[in-house]
Design a protein around this motif. Structure first.
Motif, PDB file in Angstrom:
ATOM      1  N   MET A  79       0.837  -1.202   0.000  1.00 49.42           N
ATOM      2  CA  MET A  79       0.000   0.000   0.000  1.00 49.42           C
ATOM      3  C   MET A  79       0.874   1.255   0.000  1.00 49.42           C
ATOM      4  N   ALA A  80       1.987   1.231   0.744  1.00 51.20           N
ATOM      5  CA  ALA A  80       2.918   2.364   0.769  1.00 51.20           C
ATOM      6  C   ALA A  80       3.513   2.570  -0.623  1.00 51.20           C
ATOM      7  N   GLU A  81       3.909   1.466  -1.245  1.00 51.61           N
ATOM      8  CA  GLU A  81       4.502   1.552  -2.580  1.00 51.61           C
ATOM      9  C   GLU A  81       3.488   2.095  -3.591  1.00 51.61           C
ATOM     10  N   GLU A  82       2.249   1.651  -3.474  1.00 53.86           N
ATOM     11  CA  GLU A  82       1.192   2.140  -4.371  1.00 53.86           C
ATOM     12  C   GLU A  82       1.040   3.663  -4.275  1.00 53.86           C
ATOM     13  N   LYS A  83       1.269   4.188  -3.082  1.00 55.74           N
ATOM     14  CA  LYS A  83       1.163   5.634  -2.859  1.00 55.74           C
ATOM     15  C   LYS A  83       2.482   6.360  -3.146  1.00 55.74           C
TER      16      LYS A  83
ATOM     17  N   GLU B 156       6.986   7.050   5.806  1.00 50.40           N
ATOM     18  CA  GLU B 156       6.070   8.094   5.326  1.00 50.40           C
ATOM     19  C   GLU B 156       4.627   7.592   5.331  1.00 50.40           C
ATOM     20  N   PHE B 157       4.447   6.359   4.897  1.00 51.66           N
ATOM     21  CA  PHE B 157       3.101   5.796   4.839  1.00 51.66           C
ATOM     22  C   PHE B 157       2.538   5.601   6.240  1.00 51.66           C
ATOM     23  N   SER B 158       3.406   5.231   7.187  1.00 49.71           N
ATOM     24  CA  SER B 158       2.983   5.073   8.577  1.00 49.71           C
ATOM     25  C   SER B 158       2.487   6.404   9.125  1.00 49.71           C
ATOM     26  N   GLU B 159       3.214   7.473   8.814  1.00 52.57           N
ATOM     27  CA  GLU B 159       2.785   8.808   9.251  1.00 52.57           C
ATOM     28  C   GLU B 159       1.489   9.207   8.546  1.00 52.57           C
ATOM     29  N   PHE B 160       1.363   8.892   7.261  1.00 49.20           N
ATOM     30  CA  PHE B 160       0.143   9.156   6.509  1.00 49.20           C
ATOM     31  C   PHE B 160      -1.040   8.414   7.128  1.00 49.20           C
ATOM     32  N   ALA B 161      -0.793   7.172   7.539  1.00 47.20           N
ATOM     33  CA  ALA B 161      -1.854   6.342   8.116  1.00 47.20           C
ATOM     34  C   ALA B 161      -2.366   6.894   9.447  1.00 47.20           C
ATOM     35  N   GLU B 162      -1.526   7.700  10.126  1.00 48.57           N
ATOM     36  CA  GLU B 162      -1.968   8.315  11.387  1.00 48.57           C
ATOM     37  C   GLU B 162      -3.226   9.137  11.198  1.00 48.57           C
ATOM     38  N   SER B 163      -3.367   9.773  10.031  1.00 44.70           N
ATOM     39  CA  SER B 163      -4.535  10.618   9.779  1.00 44.70           C
ATOM     40  C   SER B 163      -5.530   9.952   8.832  1.00 44.70           C
ATOM     41  N   ASN B 164      -5.336   8.670   8.578  1.00 47.45           N
ATOM     42  CA  ASN B 164      -6.224   7.956   7.676  1.00 47.45           C
ATOM     43  C   ASN B 164      -6.548   6.585   8.277  1.00 47.45           C
ATOM     44  N   ASP B 165      -7.588   6.544   9.101  1.00 55.61           N
ATOM     45  CA  ASP B 165      -7.975   5.311   9.783  1.00 55.61           C
ATOM     46  C   ASP B 165      -8.297   4.170   8.830  1.00 55.61           C
ATOM     47  N   ASN B 166      -8.671   4.496   7.616  1.00 62.10           N
ATOM     48  CA  ASN B 166      -9.084   3.458   6.667  1.00 62.10           C
ATOM     49  C   ASN B 166      -7.954   2.502   6.301  1.00 62.10           C
TER      50      ASN B 166
END
Length: 172
Positions: free
Chosen positions: A38-42, A48-58
């Motif tokens: 999922m991180a690679e897809e983004k 970075e994706f872990s930090e992004f996921a902090e504000s994206n519960d989905n």
């Protein structure tokens, strides 16, 4: 038989799941590989994706949902992930652990980075994940009461860890 294997980064959950899958001849699914994909897809690093996921519960919810659905539709499956034990009815719930220095060394080798960088990234990622798990699911990742068996992977090689688990399964 449904088995969950959880543990922090660098504890050997994927290695253990792979070996156990081979020995028992049942498939395994890794939440880490789903997360990394999922991180690679983004177009993001795992950090970075872990930090992004902090504000994206989905993101967390999607990983948990996929694993739970797979477990429900499978007779035999190994699910590897930090929260798998919380969302799956399993015959055995395992937690693997190892000291931070050991985990940083393993990750530095796996990802071709310095031990210091790996250690810092582990700390940041784990703080981020702990906050997300508490916020999204009300799960305190440091509470290990849900697990049937905990193994320090610094004390045993992967083959020995697999033997411990197989011996435990014979008793259950």
């Amino acid at each position: 038989m449904i088995i969950t294997i959880g543990g922090l980064a660098g504890t050997g959950t994927t290695t253990t799941a792979e070996l156990l899958s081979e020995k028992l001849d049942i498939p395994f699914v890794s939440s880490g590989s789903i997360f990394r994909a999922m991180a690679e897809e983004k177009g993001m690093s795992v950090l970075e994706f872990s930090e992004f996921a902090e504000s994206n519960d989905n993101i967390d919810k999607e990983i948990d949902k996929r694993q739970a659905e797979l477990a429900k539709s499978s007779e035999n499956l190994i699910l590897e992930g930090r929260l798998s034990a919380y969302f799956v009815e399993a015959d055995l719930k395992l937690w693997l652990m190892a000291p931070l220095d050991v985990r940083a060394q393993r990750i530095s080798q796996r990802e071709s980075k310095s031990v210091d960088v790996a250690k810092e990234e582990i700390k940041i990622r784990e703080e981020s994940e702990a906050l997300r798990y508490l916020d999204i699911h009300n799960i305190d990742i440091s509470n290990l009461d849900i697990y049937d068996l905990m193994i320090n992977t610094d004390s045993f090689d992967p083959e020995s860890i697999t033997k411990i688990i197989l011996t435990t399964l014979k008793v259950i």
